[in-house]
Design a protein around this motif. Sequence first.
Motif, PDB file in Angstrom:
ATOM      1  N   PHE A   1      27.276  10.570  91.003  1.00 54.93           N
ATOM      2  CA  PHE A   1      27.435   9.170  90.605  1.00 54.93           C
ATOM      3  C   PHE A   1      28.487   9.055  89.502  1.00 54.93           C
ATOM      4  O   PHE A   1      29.308   8.141  89.507  1.00 54.93           O
ATOM      5  CB  PHE A   1      26.092   8.584  90.152  1.00 54.93           C
ATOM      6  CG  PHE A   1      26.113   7.096  90.014  1.00 54.93           C
ATOM      7  CD1 PHE A   1      25.898   6.286  91.119  1.00 54.93           C
ATOM      8  CD2 PHE A   1      26.354   6.494  88.789  1.00 54.93           C
ATOM      9  CE1 PHE A   1      25.926   4.901  91.007  1.00 54.93           C
ATOM     10  CE2 PHE A   1      26.382   5.115  88.655  1.00 54.93           C
ATOM     11  CZ  PHE A   1      26.170   4.318  89.773  1.00 54.93           C
ATOM     12  N   GLU A   2      28.484   9.992  88.574  1.00 55.96           N
ATOM     13  CA  GLU A   2      29.463   9.981  87.489  1.00 55.96           C
ATOM     14  C   GLU A   2      30.876  10.247  88.024  1.00 55.96           C
ATOM     15  O   GLU A   2      31.850   9.671  87.534  1.00 55.96           O
ATOM     16  CB  GLU A   2      29.100  10.996  86.401  1.00 55.96           C
ATOM     17  CG  GLU A   2      27.904  10.578  85.554  1.00 55.96           C
ATOM     18  CD  GLU A   2      26.559  10.681  86.277  1.00 55.96           C
ATOM     19  OE1 GLU A   2      26.417  11.511  87.213  1.00 55.96           O
ATOM     20  OE2 GLU A   2      25.649   9.910  85.931  1.00 55.96           O
TER      21      GLU A   2
ATOM     22  N   THR B   1      31.955   6.935  89.365  1.00 59.86           N
ATOM     23  CA  THR B   1      32.248   6.015  88.265  1.00 59.86           C
ATOM     24  C   THR B   1      33.555   6.374  87.583  1.00 59.86           C
ATOM     25  O   THR B   1      34.391   5.500  87.310  1.00 59.86           O
ATOM     26  CB  THR B   1      31.088   6.033  87.242  1.00 59.86           C
ATOM     27  OG1 THR B   1      29.874   5.695  87.919  1.00 59.86           O
ATOM     28  CG2 THR B   1      31.313   5.060  86.119  1.00 59.86           C
TER      29      THR B   1
ATOM     30  N   LYS C   1      21.315   6.147  92.053  1.00 60.07           N
ATOM     31  CA  LYS C   1      21.968   7.401  91.668  1.00 60.07           C
ATOM     32  C   LYS C   1      21.414   8.624  92.382  1.00 60.07           C
ATOM     33  O   LYS C   1      22.083   9.640  92.481  1.00 60.07           O
ATOM     34  CB  LYS C   1      21.853   7.623  90.155  1.00 60.07           C
ATOM     35  CG  LYS C   1      22.653   6.635  89.352  1.00 60.07           C
ATOM     36  CD  LYS C   1      22.510   6.895  87.867  1.00 60.07           C
ATOM     37  CE  LYS C   1      23.287   5.870  87.084  1.00 60.07           C
ATOM     38  NZ  LYS C   1      23.231   6.103  85.656  1.00 60.07           N
ATOM     39  N   THR C   2      20.198   8.550  92.877  1.00 58.78           N
ATOM     40  CA  THR C   2      19.609   9.718  93.524  1.00 58.78           C
ATOM     41  C   THR C   2      19.409   9.514  95.025  1.00 58.78           C
ATOM     42  O   THR C   2      18.651  10.236  95.647  1.00 58.78           O
ATOM     43  CB  THR C   2      18.271  10.091  92.863  1.00 58.78           C
ATOM     44  OG1 THR C   2      17.387   8.978  92.969  1.00 58.78           O
ATOM     45  CG2 THR C   2      18.469  10.498  91.423  1.00 58.78           C
TER      46      THR C   2
END
Length: 141
Positions: A36-37, A40, A58-59
Amino acid sequence: GMFECDPFKIMQSTRAIFGYYFLQRFENPNCVGNAFEVATNYAKSRMFAPMHLSMVNKTTSYMGGFQVFKMSFFRSKSFEAVSKVFDDSGLAYTTRLGEQSFFPLALGLLVAPTSLHQFSRMGPFIHHNDKVIVDQSLTAS
């Protein structure tokens, strides 16, 4: 009972880029790593607002067992650029990041939610004479 459905006609009539049968499973966050990061940071580094990344859990690790997509999108330079960033991150080799985890993130970055089509109450799928036959008696409610 049985009913017939042509997912390709549905995709064309709704102008969808990605169609899927929604089965979602959530993983331990350690399993998908910092995917997810990565998504982003991709948007931040290219200074654009993701289309609907904030709507992606996110998961989320499984988007469904049935997917239909517009190949021109998946061959586009923007999709290839996102794919390269994820490939370069090495997450596919160190976490459970496969296409089922990657697609929600890439689509969250690049397409509006209106370009997605969720097929509901469908499955399992059997190919027969260019149509998808669905036996709802086998579908859990």
